[in-house]
Structures are given as C-alpha cells and as structure tokens.
Scaffold this active site. Sequence first.
Site, PDB file in Angstrom:
ATOM      1  N   CYS A 243       1.000  -1.563   0.099  1.00 30.40           N
ATOM      2  CA  CYS A 243       0.071   0.077   0.158  1.00 30.40           C
ATOM      3  C   CYS A 243       1.286   1.417   0.286  1.00 30.40           C
ATOM      4  O   CYS A 243       0.184   2.303   0.542  1.00 30.40           O
ATOM      5  CB  CYS A 243      -0.905   0.170   1.514  1.00 30.40           C
ATOM      6  N   ARG A 245       3.562   1.883  -3.262  1.00 32.32           N
ATOM      7  CA  ARG A 245       4.100   2.721  -4.366  1.00 32.32           C
ATOM      8  C   ARG A 245       4.386   1.976  -4.915  1.00 32.32           C
ATOM      9  O   ARG A 245       4.960   0.848  -4.913  1.00 32.32           O
ATOM     10  CB  ARG A 245       5.308   4.192  -4.767  1.00 32.32           C
ATOM     11  N   ASP A 269      -2.378  -2.374  -3.667  1.00 30.63           N
ATOM     12  CA  ASP A 269      -2.940  -0.915  -3.420  1.00 30.63           C
ATOM     13  C   ASP A 269      -2.518   0.115  -4.610  1.00 30.63           C
ATOM     14  O   ASP A 269      -3.122   0.675  -4.904  1.00 30.63           O
ATOM     15  CB  ASP A 269      -3.058   0.171  -1.700  1.00 30.63           C
ATOM     16  N   GLU A 274      -0.218   3.390 -13.127  1.00 29.32           N
ATOM     17  CA  GLU A 274      -1.369   4.079 -12.075  1.00 29.32           C
ATOM     18  C   GLU A 274      -1.539   4.546 -13.901  1.00 29.32           C
ATOM     19  O   GLU A 274      -0.560   5.865 -13.810  1.00 29.32           O
ATOM     20  CB  GLU A 274      -0.786   4.821 -10.990  1.00 29.32           C
ATOM     21  N   HIS A 292      -5.732   2.428  -5.402  1.00 21.81           N
ATOM     22  CA  HIS A 292      -4.677   3.405  -5.216  1.00 21.81           C
ATOM     23  C   HIS A 292      -5.672   4.095  -4.287  1.00 21.81           C
ATOM     24  O   HIS A 292      -5.910   5.142  -3.836  1.00 21.81           O
ATOM     25  CB  HIS A 292      -3.752   4.058  -5.908  1.00 21.81           C
ATOM     26  N   GLY A 294      -5.368   4.146  -0.348  1.00 21.15           N
ATOM     27  CA  GLY A 294      -5.166   3.922   1.004  1.00 21.15           C
ATOM     28  C   GLY A 294      -5.450   5.140   1.716  1.00 21.15           C
ATOM     29  O   GLY A 294      -6.483   5.234   2.835  1.00 21.15           O
ATOM     30  N   ALA A 295      -5.628   5.800   1.111  1.00 17.50           N
ATOM     31  CA  ALA A 295      -5.556   7.919   1.910  1.00 17.50           C
ATOM     32  C   ALA A 295      -7.733   8.128   1.349  1.00 17.50           C
ATOM     33  O   ALA A 295      -7.803   8.882   1.952  1.00 17.50           O
ATOM     34  CB  ALA A 295      -4.936   8.255   1.688  1.00 17.50           C
TER      35      ALA A 295
HETATM   36  O1  LIG Z   1       0.761   9.333  -1.200  1.00 17.52           O
HETATM   37  C1  LIG Z   1      -0.541   8.867   0.030  1.00 17.52           C
HETATM   38  O2  LIG Z   1      -0.621  10.007   0.579  1.00 17.52           O
HETATM   39  C2  LIG Z   1      -1.047   8.151  -0.630  1.00 17.52           C
HETATM   40  O3  LIG Z   1      -1.011   7.321  -1.618  1.00 17.52           O
HETATM   41  C3  LIG Z   1      -2.743   8.889  -1.525  1.00 17.52           C
HETATM   42  O4  LIG Z   1      -2.728   9.153  -1.811  1.00 17.52           O
HETATM   43  P1  LIG Z   1      -3.921  10.020  -3.076  1.00 17.52           P
HETATM   44  O5  LIG Z   1      -3.958  11.327  -2.711  1.00 17.52           O
HETATM   45  O6  LIG Z   1      -3.950  10.080  -4.507  1.00 17.52           O
HETATM   46  O7  LIG Z   1      -5.141   8.912  -2.802  1.00 17.52           O
END
Ligand SMILES: O=C(O)[C@H](O)COP(=O)(O)O
Length: 319
Positions: A243, A245, A269, A274, A292, A294-295
């Site tokens: 999760c 890079r 993730d 990408e 992607h 995660g956040a």
């Molecule tokens: O580095 C980050 O904060 C995460 O990979 C989230 O990336 P994103 O804001 O594109 O979802």
Amino acid sequence: MKILANDGLDQSGIDALTEKGFEVITTKVPQEFLADFINGHQIRTLLVRSATLVRKELIDSCPSLDIIGRGGVGMDNIDVDYARSKNIHVINTPAASSASVAELVFAHLFSGARFLQDSNRKMPLVGDTQFNELKKSYEKGIELRGKTIGIIGMGRIGQEVGRIALGLGMRVIAADSNIGRASIKVKFYNNQFINVDIETEPLEDVLKHADFITLHVPAQIDGCMIGAKELAKMKDGAVIVNCSRGGVIDEHDLINALDSGKLSFAALDVFNNEPHPSKAILNHPKISLTPHTGASTVEAQDRIGLSLAEQICSILQTH
Ligand SMILES: O=C(O)[C@H](O)COP(=O)(O)O
C-alpha cells in the site's frame, strides 16, 4: 486569491479556505492544459493528490505559483527540490492518512486470510452443490493472531500498522534503514496506553521470519526494493501487501512467486503504470486489489483538507 485543487479537495478544506476569502476551484484540468489554466486564472496555489504531475516544465511555465500543496503523503509526483529552489512553498499532509492506510492493510490481510476476495467473486455463481464445495475449499483459512508481521518502513504508517498488529496479538518485526528502533504508543479507549519498543532488523531477516510482509516506503528511485531475490528469501506460503508505491515490488517476479506457490497471497493498492495496471496483475486470482484507495476515507480526507487549509493560511499569513 485563487486556489486550484486539481485532484479535488474535501469540503472541510474548501470551507476553511473559502471562509478566509480564497476562491477554491475544483475543476479537473487535464495535464496538458494545466499551465494555461493556472496562468489564465492567476492561480497562486496549486493543490494535487497523486494523479496530477507537477514537474519542472509546469513549474517553469507558471511563474506566479507561490504554493504547491500535496493532499497526502508521497510527493513523488512533484519536483519538490526544483520547486523549492524557485522559492515556491511545497507542503503535504504527512500525518493525516496514516490510520486509513494502516486499516486498508488489515482489510487486505483479513480478506486474504479468509479468501474473501475469491469468495466475493465466486459466491454469486454458486448453486446448491457448489456452495458446499466452495465452503470446503476455504477450510484452510488462517487467523492473524499469533502470526508474525514484518513491517518494511517504520514511518507514521508503518507504526500505525504495528499498533493495530499488536492489538490483534501479532508479533511485530520491522526493517527500516533510517532508524534503529521505533517506540509504538498503543492507546486504549480508557485512555491508558503502553509503549512497545520495536527493534528494527536487517531487511533480509524480516523477510525470512515474517508470515506477512507489508511495505511502507517511499517511491524507489533505484529500481524495485522487492524482486525475485527478496521474494525467494520469504517464508514459504507467506503474504505480501503493498500500500506504498507502485514499483516497490517487481510485479513480474511477484506473479511468478504466486504462481509457483512460494507466496500464498498478495495485496496491492498501488501499481506500476497507474492508472492502467497490467491485466496479469488485475486478473490474478491470488491478488487482492484496491485502486490506490489507502487515503480515501472520509476521515483522512477531512483531516487532509483541514491541514492544507491551515498550512496555506499560515504561509500567506491569513488570520
Ligand atoms: O501518498 C499518499 O498520500 C497516498 O498514496 C494517497 O494518494 P492519493 O491522495 O492520490 O489517494
């Protein structure tokens, strides 16, 4: 003053900035038109997530930019040093999404441990007999409790992963070339807490001893951190989660390790190339996938919005 949030911005950030008199534009401007848009609309602050690239050429084309803000952690899509050399403030929100990313790691781990991702694909197709066959095929599910998790990278997210793992009764080992030991504060709901010291070990040892490996390192500039050599060192039947890079794991070597049975399961993730991951990765039955995200939680994005707004106001002295 105008702010372009090219990959979107949570309402919390829009409200906080609007209240201070900023105009926040959330139009998604394609990469090739970005410079014209920024110059044409006198944008002084550009906010991005991971999708928009802020490379040297864009920075050179937009001399009016004062601030580049990354709503998130990784800044590999921004030429940070170059922007700073041009006296542009570059900010990010390093602490806002740690809990969300760490929870996604466990969503993947629980899913893999009990075949959820496979089951979700197959259940809609089963009739009476296949139901029991499918049930039988999932009899080798495993518990996380008592297993060893190896955390590669003990920054904020790695520590958050450690905190959850300790709560689940897992053994935590970690590798981090930057620190010798991490002290993890585990806080309980009654506000009691304990400090747990996690000594870091060489990467090789963590790979050898962990049942589950999870990666929390920045984008790699010198090639993959985990390739065939590293995968071969892992325990037979181990699991790996990325999760962090795309490019941290060699995807081709990962598929080989899954196909040979060396690894029982993987979760990704993040991907090479990408937003167009390879079909081989997307269709692999032993890989749990998220795009992607995660956040991408309500709470993380709310904190990110507020943190960006706070930093922008502080830089521009807007009280
Ligand atoms: O580095 C980050 O904060 C995460 O990979 C989230 O990336 P994103 O804001 O594109 O979802």
